[in-house]
Design a protein around this motif. Structure first.
Motif, PDB file in Angstrom:
ATOM      1  N   THR A  15       1.326  -1.385   0.170  1.00 36.12           N
ATOM      2  CA  THR A  15      -0.506  -0.085  -0.318  1.00 36.12           C
ATOM      3  C   THR A  15       1.152   1.276   0.046  1.00 36.12           C
ATOM      4  O   THR A  15       0.403   1.961  -0.560  1.00 36.12           O
ATOM      5  CB  THR A  15      -0.988   0.136   0.927  1.00 36.12           C
ATOM      6  N   LEU A  16       1.846   1.806   0.826  1.00 39.86           N
ATOM      7  CA  LEU A  16       2.852   2.786   1.322  1.00 39.86           C
ATOM      8  C   LEU A  16       3.694   2.240   1.014  1.00 39.86           C
ATOM      9  O   LEU A  16       4.956   3.426  -0.157  1.00 39.86           O
ATOM     10  CB  LEU A  16       2.725   2.826   2.141  1.00 39.86           C
ATOM     11  N   VAL A  17       4.420   0.967   0.673  1.00 43.28           N
ATOM     12  CA  VAL A  17       5.808   1.045   0.482  1.00 43.28           C
ATOM     13  C   VAL A  17       5.751  -0.980  -0.448  1.00 43.28           C
ATOM     14  O   VAL A  17       4.845  -1.052  -0.218  1.00 43.28           O
ATOM     15  CB  VAL A  17       6.788   0.162   0.887  1.00 43.28           C
ATOM     16  N   ASP A  18       6.422  -0.473  -1.437  1.00 42.78           N
ATOM     17  CA  ASP A  18       7.219  -2.243  -2.796  1.00 42.78           C
ATOM     18  C   ASP A  18       7.990  -2.812  -2.006  1.00 42.78           C
ATOM     19  O   ASP A  18       8.241  -2.778  -2.130  1.00 42.78           O
ATOM     20  CB  ASP A  18       7.230  -1.763  -4.228  1.00 42.78           C
ATOM     21  N   SER A  19       7.329  -3.925  -0.922  1.00 41.82           N
ATOM     22  CA  SER A  19       8.306  -4.617  -0.694  1.00 41.82           C
ATOM     23  C   SER A  19       8.385  -6.396  -0.884  1.00 41.82           C
ATOM     24  O   SER A  19       8.959  -6.872  -0.282  1.00 41.82           O
ATOM     25  CB  SER A  19       8.434  -4.779   0.686  1.00 41.82           C
ATOM     26  N   VAL A 192      -6.618  -0.587  -3.178  1.00 47.23           N
ATOM     27  CA  VAL A 192      -5.739   0.119  -4.224  1.00 47.23           C
ATOM     28  C   VAL A 192      -6.164  -0.955  -4.883  1.00 47.23           C
ATOM     29  O   VAL A 192      -5.136  -1.636  -4.152  1.00 47.23           O
ATOM     30  CB  VAL A 192      -4.399   0.860  -2.710  1.00 47.23           C
ATOM     31  N   SER A 193      -4.951  -0.405  -5.770  1.00 50.00           N
ATOM     32  CA  SER A 193      -4.866  -1.223  -6.876  1.00 50.00           C
ATOM     33  C   SER A 193      -3.369  -1.954  -6.994  1.00 50.00           C
ATOM     34  O   SER A 193      -3.331  -2.708  -8.220  1.00 50.00           O
ATOM     35  CB  SER A 193      -6.183  -0.826  -7.787  1.00 50.00           C
ATOM     36  N   TRP A 194      -2.868  -0.917  -7.352  1.00 51.79           N
ATOM     37  CA  TRP A 194      -1.076  -1.404  -7.433  1.00 51.79           C
ATOM     38  C   TRP A 194      -0.157  -2.172  -6.415  1.00 51.79           C
ATOM     39  O   TRP A 194       0.417  -2.635  -6.582  1.00 51.79           O
ATOM     40  CB  TRP A 194      -0.248   0.088  -6.898  1.00 51.79           C
ATOM     41  N   GLY A 195      -1.332  -2.901  -5.367  1.00 47.61           N
ATOM     42  CA  GLY A 195      -0.627  -3.676  -4.143  1.00 47.61           C
ATOM     43  C   GLY A 195      -0.854  -5.207  -4.807  1.00 47.61           C
ATOM     44  O   GLY A 195      -0.651  -5.706  -6.130  1.00 47.61           O
ATOM     45  N   TYR A 196      -0.614  -6.193  -3.429  1.00 44.12           N
ATOM     46  CA  TYR A 196      -0.582  -7.989  -4.090  1.00 44.12           C
ATOM     47  C   TYR A 196      -1.516  -8.579  -3.880  1.00 44.12           C
ATOM     48  O   TYR A 196      -1.395  -9.820  -4.530  1.00 44.12           O
ATOM     49  CB  TYR A 196       0.285  -8.269  -2.593  1.00 44.12           C
ATOM     50  N   HIS A 197      -3.107  -8.294  -4.136  1.00 41.86           N
ATOM     51  CA  HIS A 197      -4.214  -8.756  -4.474  1.00 41.86           C
ATOM     52  C   HIS A 197      -4.305  -7.999  -5.351  1.00 41.86           C
ATOM     53  O   HIS A 197      -4.388  -7.043  -5.805  1.00 41.86           O
ATOM     54  CB  HIS A 197      -4.923  -8.717  -2.649  1.00 41.86           C
TER      55      HIS A 197
END
Length: 227
Positions: A15-19, A192-197
């Motif tokens: 959500t905030l970071v791409d880890s 949010v559409s940019w995350g992991y699900h």
């Protein structure tokens, strides 16, 4: 009469970071610690957001409790090692627009910001320090002190700490666990559409957004801020 305080709670990973790079690599190391092949990337990302003591048994359902404990520790050790090698900014970069969004919301006098994450307190503190985000979040809820998502405990405690009512609170996250947690706590969920699900799994969300700029506009529209 002054406007009521509003609370925006952020998930962190996805959500905030791409880890995801370090998460997938650390989980592979955790499996290797007990002689198991690494799970597929998609499987690992599907459990991001859950506390490790819940996530690991889901991924290694056939393992013993002792194996799971070794894997949890192996994950923590590997993740810390990877972060130390590359630094927080490279290991867990902020998504585009995240910092601008935090700054805009933080500048609104009636809005408070919080975090609800499956990370440990140590891990979250390191990430916040690495990105210089210390001044943004008035409440930080972590896995050390709560049941795993989607239990509503993190949101309930964030509202208790800030004194903000459910109708004035929203949860922003990228996973179904975040949206289910929001629903269980009686607050609005923004997926949010940019995350992991994938978006299809965020069926419990009240709203879906595709970028951080949309979040600022959505919040202002919902709560008529700055009018």
């Amino acid at each position: 009469m002054s406007a009521p305080l509003r609370l925006v709670i952020f998930d962190v990973d996805g959500t905030l970071v791409d880890s995801q790079g370090d998460i997938v690599a650390a989980m592979g190391a955790a499996f290797a610690a007990v002689g198991l092949p690494a799970p597929k990337r998609e499987a690992v990302l599907s459990i991001v957001g859950l506390s490790l003591d819940v996530a690991v048994p889901r991924l290694a359902a056939g393992g013993s409790a002792a194996d799971h404990a070794l894997m949890v520790q192996g994950y923590k050790d590997a993740y810390m090692g990877l972060r130390a090698q590359s630094g927080v900014a490279a290991s867990s970069p902020l998504y585009p627009g995240a910092l601008d969004c935090l700054e805009r919301l933080h500048a609104m006098p009636d809005v408070l910001l919080g975090i609800a994450t499956g990370k440990s307190k140590r891990g979250l503190d390191k990430l916040i320090e690495g990105h210089g985000l210390e001044h943004f979040f008035i409440t930080r809820q972590v896995a050390d002190f709560h049941p795993s998502k989607p239990h509503p405990s993190m949101i309930l405690e964030a509202m208790r700490e800030t004194g903000v009512a459910p109708e004035h609170t929203l949860m922003l996250g990228d996973t179904s666990y975040d949206m289910e947690m929001a629903a269980a706590a009686g607050v609005r969920g923004v997926g949010v559409s940019w995350g992991y699900h994938p978006k299809e799994q965020l069926c419990r969300a009240d709203h879906l957004i595709d970028d951080f700029a949309s979040l600022s506009g959505l919040i202002e529209e919902m709560w008529s801020l700055g009018a």
